[in-house]
Design a protein around this motif. Sequence first.
Motif, PDB file in Angstrom:
ATOM      1  N   GLN A   1       0.906  -1.232  -0.052  1.00 18.04           N
ATOM      2  CA  GLN A   1      -0.132  -0.168  -0.136  1.00 18.04           C
ATOM      3  C   GLN A   1       1.020   1.283  -0.017  1.00 18.04           C
ATOM      4  OE1 GLN A   1      -2.137  -0.930   3.830  1.00 18.04           O
ATOM      5  NE2 GLN A   1      -1.710   1.268   4.316  1.00 18.04           N
ATOM      6  N   GLU A   2       2.131   1.164   0.491  1.00 14.06           N
ATOM      7  CA  GLU A   2       2.939   2.384   0.342  1.00 14.06           C
ATOM      8  C   GLU A   2       3.814   2.518  -0.963  1.00 14.06           C
ATOM      9  OE1 GLU A   2       5.647   1.507   3.546  1.00 14.06           O
ATOM     10  OE2 GLU A   2       4.289   2.048   5.048  1.00 14.06           O
ATOM     11  N   ASP A   3       3.490   1.334  -2.025  1.00 15.34           N
ATOM     12  CA  ASP A   3       4.007   1.577  -3.240  1.00 15.34           C
ATOM     13  C   ASP A   3       2.961   2.100  -4.151  1.00 15.34           C
ATOM     14  OD1 ASP A   3       5.382   1.341  -5.816  1.00 15.34           O
ATOM     15  OD2 ASP A   3       5.783  -0.790  -5.438  1.00 15.34           O
ATOM     16  N   GLU A   4       2.790   3.412  -4.215  1.00 17.44           N
ATOM     17  CA  GLU A   4       1.922   4.056  -5.030  1.00 17.44           C
ATOM     18  C   GLU A   4       2.006   3.907  -6.372  1.00 17.44           C
ATOM     19  OE1 GLU A   4       1.708   8.045  -3.841  1.00 17.44           O
ATOM     20  OE2 GLU A   4       1.131   7.925  -1.916  1.00 17.44           O
ATOM     21  N   LYS A   5       3.259   3.552  -6.911  1.00 17.68           N
ATOM     22  CA  LYS A   5       3.379   3.469  -8.290  1.00 17.68           C
ATOM     23  C   LYS A   5       2.714   2.232  -8.783  1.00 17.68           C
ATOM     24  CE  LYS A   5       7.042   2.717 -11.853  1.00 17.68           C
ATOM     25  NZ  LYS A   5       8.456   2.823 -12.156  1.00 17.68           N
ATOM     26  N   PHE A   6       3.083   1.028  -7.801  1.00 17.01           N
ATOM     27  CA  PHE A   6       2.380  -0.264  -7.949  1.00 17.01           C
ATOM     28  C   PHE A   6       0.901  -0.259  -8.176  1.00 17.01           C
ATOM     29  CE2 PHE A   6       0.536  -4.239  -6.553  1.00 17.01           C
ATOM     30  CZ  PHE A   6       1.312  -5.127  -7.233  1.00 17.01           C
ATOM     31  N   LEU A   7       0.335   0.369  -7.293  1.00 22.07           N
ATOM     32  CA  LEU A   7      -1.109   0.302  -6.957  1.00 22.07           C
ATOM     33  C   LEU A   7      -1.902   1.390  -8.054  1.00 22.07           C
ATOM     34  CD1 LEU A   7      -1.777   0.512  -3.021  1.00 22.07           C
ATOM     35  CD2 LEU A   7      -2.304  -1.280  -4.660  1.00 22.07           C
TER      36      LEU A   7
ATOM     37  N   ALA B   1      -4.904   1.661 -13.192  1.00 17.37           N
ATOM     38  CA  ALA B   1      -4.892   2.146 -14.654  1.00 17.37           C
ATOM     39  C   ALA B   1      -5.416   0.958 -15.536  1.00 17.37           C
ATOM     40  CB  ALA B   1      -3.638   2.728 -14.888  1.00 17.37           C
ATOM     41  N   GLN B   2      -4.527  -0.213 -15.311  1.00 20.97           N
ATOM     42  CA  GLN B   2      -4.643  -1.314 -16.268  1.00 20.97           C
ATOM     43  C   GLN B   2      -6.104  -2.049 -16.032  1.00 20.97           C
ATOM     44  OE1 GLN B   2      -1.703  -4.370 -16.750  1.00 20.97           O
ATOM     45  NE2 GLN B   2      -0.089  -2.942 -16.510  1.00 20.97           N
ATOM     46  N   LEU B   3      -6.465  -1.962 -14.745  1.00 23.32           N
ATOM     47  CA  LEU B   3      -7.852  -2.547 -14.379  1.00 23.32           C
ATOM     48  C   LEU B   3      -9.109  -1.921 -15.140  1.00 23.32           C
ATOM     49  CD1 LEU B   3      -9.158  -4.795 -12.764  1.00 23.32           C
ATOM     50  CD2 LEU B   3      -9.356  -3.016 -10.956  1.00 23.32           C
ATOM     51  N   THR B   4      -8.834  -0.531 -15.288  1.00 19.82           N
ATOM     52  CA  THR B   4     -10.115   0.039 -15.651  1.00 19.82           C
ATOM     53  C   THR B   4      -9.849   0.493 -17.442  1.00 19.82           C
ATOM     54  OG1 THR B   4      -9.071   2.263 -14.971  1.00 19.82           O
ATOM     55  CG2 THR B   4     -10.784   0.989 -13.743  1.00 19.82           C
TER      56      THR B   4
ATOM     57  N   ASN C   1      -8.567   6.549  -1.721  1.00 28.07           N
ATOM     58  CA  ASN C   1      -7.981   7.638  -2.357  1.00 28.07           C
ATOM     59  C   ASN C   1      -7.508   7.482  -3.909  1.00 28.07           C
ATOM     60  OD1 ASN C   1      -8.437   9.004   0.037  1.00 28.07           O
ATOM     61  ND2 ASN C   1      -6.401   8.467   0.742  1.00 28.07           N
ATOM     62  N   LEU C   2      -7.267   6.209  -4.127  1.00 25.28           N
ATOM     63  CA  LEU C   2      -6.645   5.602  -5.274  1.00 25.28           C
ATOM     64  C   LEU C   2      -8.066   5.688  -6.416  1.00 25.28           C
ATOM     65  CD1 LEU C   2      -3.690   3.402  -4.548  1.00 25.28           C
ATOM     66  CD2 LEU C   2      -3.704   5.395  -5.732  1.00 25.28           C
ATOM     67  N   GLY C   3      -9.193   5.411  -5.935  1.00 21.80           N
ATOM     68  CA  GLY C   3     -10.226   5.321  -6.763  1.00 21.80           C
ATOM     69  C   GLY C   3     -10.930   3.859  -7.114  1.00 21.80           C
ATOM     70  N   ILE C   4     -10.825   3.150  -5.770  1.00 23.46           N
ATOM     71  CA  ILE C   4     -11.556   1.759  -5.803  1.00 23.46           C
ATOM     72  C   ILE C   4     -12.990   1.626  -6.307  1.00 23.46           C
ATOM     73  CG2 ILE C   4     -12.232   1.858  -3.293  1.00 23.46           C
ATOM     74  CD1 ILE C   4     -11.024  -1.300  -5.418  1.00 23.46           C
TER      75      ILE C   4
ATOM     76  N   ALA D   1     -13.376   2.211 -10.168  1.00 24.30           N
ATOM     77  CA  ALA D   1     -12.780   1.019 -10.792  1.00 24.30           C
ATOM     78  C   ALA D   1     -14.039  -0.061 -10.481  1.00 24.30           C
ATOM     79  CB  ALA D   1     -11.430   0.739 -10.043  1.00 24.30           C
ATOM     80  N   LEU D   2     -14.634  -0.270  -9.388  1.00 29.79           N
ATOM     81  CA  LEU D   2     -15.349  -1.138  -9.343  1.00 29.79           C
ATOM     82  C   LEU D   2     -16.622  -1.144 -10.347  1.00 29.79           C
ATOM     83  CD1 LEU D   2     -15.343  -2.252  -5.768  1.00 29.79           C
ATOM     84  CD2 LEU D   2     -14.597  -3.637  -7.470  1.00 29.79           C
ATOM     85  N   GLU D   3     -17.043   0.044 -10.295  1.00 30.84           N
ATOM     86  CA  GLU D   3     -18.255   0.318 -11.096  1.00 30.84           C
ATOM     87  C   GLU D   3     -18.007   0.042 -12.617  1.00 30.84           C
ATOM     88  OE1 GLU D   3     -19.796   4.666 -12.873  1.00 30.84           O
ATOM     89  OE2 GLU D   3     -19.770   4.482 -10.665  1.00 30.84           O
TER      90      GLU D   3
END
Length: 495
Positions: free
Chosen positions: A307-313, A318-321, A361-364, A367-369
Amino acid sequence: MSDTRRRVKVYTLNEDRQWDDRGTGHVSSTYVDRLNGMSLLVRAESDGSLLLESKINPNTAYQKQQDTLIVWSEADNYDLALSFQEKAGCDEIWEKICQVQGRDPSLDITQDIIDESEEERFEEMPETTHTVDLPPCELNKLEEIADLVTSVLSSPIRREKLALALENESYIKKLLQLFQVCEDLENTEGLHHLYEIIRGILFLNKAALFEVMFSDECIMDVVGCLEYDPSLPQTRKHREFLTKTAKFKEVIPITDTELKQKIHQTYRVQYIQDIILPTPSVFEENFLSTLTSFIFFNKVEIVSMLQEDEKFLTELFAQLTDEATDDDKRRELVNFFKEFCAFSQTLQPQNRDAFFKTLANLGILPALEIVLGMDDVQVRAAATDIFSYLVEYSPSMVREFVMQEAQQSDDDILLINVIIEQMICDTDPELGGAVQLMGLLRTLIDPENMLATANVRQSARFVSFFCPHPRHSWHGLPPPPEHRQTTALPHPSRC
């Protein structure tokens, strides 16, 4: 006191033998007049309140584990742990504890852990029995070693002595070298002895030994030893499963080598505990408590690092949506997210709060929508499970998003509409997905659930938004038939 070396989490062990997070703060060692002695103090980093005040008693057995943990018991069934952010801070406090007790800080335990009856018998023993002498680590001594390891398990003091001997003499690595020799020679008897030896060493319940056994260098040989259970007609193929069947997929490349190693280690240790080791007997039920703690703190560290790796999440979201992401890749991404959320359920409330706030904060929810409305059945099912974690964690957060989205968008494609559409259009003959979504929707609009939250005004706004005339809903009664429509929610058009 603000330096990261002194930053710790305070844990207590509950009745279910699970670690409860009591908060994060900064630790110091200081003299407390009221306690009449040097004490460990932890003050919360949020408001400076006192999280822990514990006198360093001369006879308390403190243990240092995994370089950043100090664990001890203050009373029957009351275990405490300090989890340090940095090894340097752990070493500093450990030296203070050892200084007060007059102990050698190079050791990982300050006292012998024994009960009163054991202590009485121990005092009556001749001095020569106070130590455990290990036989030479040779093939023809394996039976003798196995007998020794098995014999000490009933004696707390002898377990401690044996563990210390194993740690000091690098004995485990020598045993694993013998395992490789026995496999090459197809020495079945020796392999059976090694099974008993390695299983017994695990039951010594020592974090310092686990660090050696579960290192990258040793863990697969440990698994190999545990394949040769003499009580089974055939050997198990655990190594084959771990190396060939259980493939580690990086849906997003993990660049942090330490994190990747921690994930591999945790999966394999969990496999050893859940699959390889037999169900412990009543006599053995407390022998693996440190192993459970080892896995628990590994999981805490993994979730925190991810969760501290903002680049990873950020890349994952981005790829999920992204519409350009192919179906197979999206399925892997959403399944990873589902496992990630399930993993977080092992965390204590404060850790879980930070985890879900990061996702929010990252928009979960946006993304689920998107993924909830996709045609892939597996993707929708995994997305529904993720949504259930969010509703369980904070229904008020989901309600707030639903209201903001409705106010800011004229589009009918809203999260709440997508949920209702999937519920109505479920193709499963048993309506498994529809029932799950119905339960989540009920949680969101349940009046009792709303009244239990601090933000009653938000709850009232949500009811007004969802059901324009909820005249009786606050009394736990359904609205009259003429008001049961949800006018803010157009009927799904894709059924």
